[in-house]
Write an enzyme that holds these catalytic residues in place. Structure first.
Site, PDB file in Angstrom:
ATOM      1  N   HIS A 118       0.812  -1.223   0.000  1.00 20.49           N
ATOM      2  CA  HIS A 118       0.000   0.000   0.000  1.00 20.49           C
ATOM      3  C   HIS A 118       0.848   1.277   0.000  1.00 20.49           C
ATOM      4  CE1 HIS A 118       0.439  -0.185   4.503  1.00 20.49           C
ATOM      5  NE2 HIS A 118       0.438   1.129   4.357  1.00 20.49           N
ATOM      6  N   SER A 122       4.760   2.468   7.894  1.00 20.07           N
ATOM      7  CA  SER A 122       4.411   1.316   7.069  1.00 20.07           C
ATOM      8  C   SER A 122       5.578   0.875   6.195  1.00 20.07           C
ATOM      9  CB  SER A 122       3.217   1.651   6.172  1.00 20.07           C
ATOM     10  OG  SER A 122       2.062   1.852   6.936  1.00 20.07           O
ATOM     11  N   ASP A 154       0.343  -7.606   1.422  1.00 19.11           N
ATOM     12  CA  ASP A 154       0.761  -6.213   1.602  1.00 19.11           C
ATOM     13  C   ASP A 154       2.283  -6.079   1.586  1.00 19.11           C
ATOM     14  OD1 ASP A 154       0.324  -3.490   1.835  1.00 19.11           O
ATOM     15  OD2 ASP A 154       0.274  -3.505   4.024  1.00 19.11           O
TER      16      ASP A 154
END
Length: 479
Positions: free
Chosen positions: A118, A221, A148
């Site tokens: 993402h 992230s 992911d």
């Protein structure tokens, strides 16, 4: 008397001092770990071109800052009107850009970097900033939405790299540390403990997440999660939050999973996963009672896809899978990661419970299709009388509706669901009831006869099809 009191006070003070010193000495020292690994952690910024009329300010995913709040003023002061995650687009009708920030870590000296899917999704340009202040444009080698994980590459040599550990050896309560760029603040370090292992989130069926209380915020992230030996054990992926900021629940992708994905992305640009071809759900206490099980456990099969490995192995709707390849299935969420990581084309033993009896079948694992099964919609015919025992009215399915709902030769359509046993069980208007206990429902007459014969006060399993998927619900009749 006074001497005894003074002695007691000095003793107590000494005990407190001793306990404080012992407690302090037991706290971990992260300085060496950070010094040895900081250079291998990178900041990732992406730019996405927006079409005319769609340019808008972008913030990190899941983050919402109330306008006029102190945090809003802070970000405006340091990042401008665009905020930490991006910048405003051009005037109305003109194209603009959306920017976002993330983290990553270098796994090879020739420039391979792991981050989150993402973070780089839909990016037109990806810039990797190293600790020595170099900024290099990266290209995507491959990206996998289901895990992911993304693998990107920068053109450089002799780069510092992280050391790989194993998430399998992690223990709950163990200290872990994260390095990343929350809100763009590069090489920020936060620490905490492993809160749980093998967590499965509703939107991520193929990842057994590591849950920690390490402070993770937007921008972290894709960054690494280290153990105390300085080895990467996870990839920080997401948080549970009601505000967009950290609330004590962080989730990391196990490095064992991430590296398997990265290896496949590097060799072929895509990821192949094992697949059985079943839809599953948890076994509740009521469903366990209806199936004659002593306790709720395993994965309940609510649908078997045609021509799938499960159908070929003889797995049936209503089976409860309790073991896969010798590994116990405690909840339905534990099965997909096991199957997903199983080698495609190999056969595995599956233990299941069918109508109260333990059985074992052999299934040859297939490859997970690229696209999910489409959702099927339909319309309902005119209403029929409400059944007093269940509180619902049902109707027969016409050939056209059977085609729309993908139902071959059985089932009735729920026309109305009033408060009552069926509604309490979760049955709703538009559901197709396929089966009650072990009986396939042929038509409305058969359904009414079966309902009349059911005992009261005992849970019965009802299989319904809803929006292209099937699930079991436990219904308990009172009258």
């Amino acid at each position: 008397m006074l001497n005894r009191m003074l002695a007691a006070l000095f003793w107590a003070a000494g005990l407190v001092f001793f306990c404080v010193n012992v407690g302090a000495s037991e706290l971990p020292d992260f300085t060496g770990l950070v010094e040895n690994n900081n250079a291998a952690v990178v900041n990732i910024s992406t730019t996405q071109k927006l079409a005319a009329g769609n340019a808008q300010q972008q913030l990190p995913e899941g983050f919402d800052i109330p306008e006029g709040s102190p945090l809003d003023e802070f970000f405006k002061h340091y990042f401008g009107e665009g905020g930490p995650g991006g910048m405003p687009g051009g005037p109305d009708g003109e194209p603009g850009e959306a920017k976002s920030l993330g983290s990553g870590f270098i796994i090879s000296q020739d420039g391979y970097v792991i981050t989150n899917h993402h973070v780089v999704k839909d990016a037109d340009e990806i810039v990797v900033k190293l600790q020595d202040r170099r900024e290099l444009v990266a290209k995507v080698i491959g990206s996998d939405k289901r895990s992911d994980i993304a693998l990107i590459k920068i053109d450089a040599t002799d780069l510092p790299t992280v050391k790989m550990g194993s998430s399998e050896n992690l223990k709950v309560g163990e200290w872990v540390l994260a390095i990343g760029s929350p809100f763009g603040f590069e090489h920020s370090v936060t620490a905490g403990i492993v809160s749980a292992k093998g967590r499965n989130l509703p939107s991520d069926n193929y990842v057994p997440f590591i849950q920690t209380d390490v402070a993770i915020n937007p921008g972290n992230s894709g960054g690494p999660l280290f153990n105390m030996q300085g080895q990467v054990v996870g990839v920080n992926s997401q948080i549970y939050s009601r505000t967009g900021g950290f609330m004590g629940l962080s989730f990391a992708i196990p490095i064992d999973v991430a590296m398997k994905v990265a290896d496949q992305l590097k060799s072929g640009g895509r990821v192949a996963r094992g697949w059985l071809g079943v839809q599953i759900q948890d076994v509740t206490r009521e469903l366990a009672e209806s199936f004659g099980m002593k306790k709720p456990q395993g994965s309940l099969v609510s649908k078997v896809l045609p021509k799938s490995p499960a159908e070929e192995a003889g797995i049936q709707v209503g089976d409860v899978i309790t073991e896969f390849n010798g590994q116990e299935i405690t909840t339905s969420s534990t099965l997909p990661p096991m199957v997903g990581m199983a080698k495609i084309g190999e056969s595995f033993k599956v233990k299941l419970i069918r109508q109260g009896h333990v059985k074992e079948v052999t299934v040859k694992v297939g490859a997970l299709p690229d696209e999910d099964e489409p959702v099927i919609a339909g319309t309902e015919p005119g209403a029929s009388p409400v059944n007093q025992r269940t509180g619902i009215s049902v109707a027969n399915l016409t050939p056209e509706l059977r085609k729309q709902f993908d139902v071959s030769a059985n089932g009735v359509l729920v026309q109305e669901a009033k408060p009552g046993p069926a509604y309490d069980a979760g049955i709703r208007r538009g559901d197709v009831i396929l089966r009650v206990q072990d009986q396939l429902i042929r038509d409305t007459k058969h359904f009414e006869e079966l309902i009349r014969s059911l005992p009261k006060g005992k849970s019965v399993a009802v299989l319904v099809q809803r929006r292209g998927g099937s699930l079991f619900l436990a219904m308990k009749l009172k009258d």
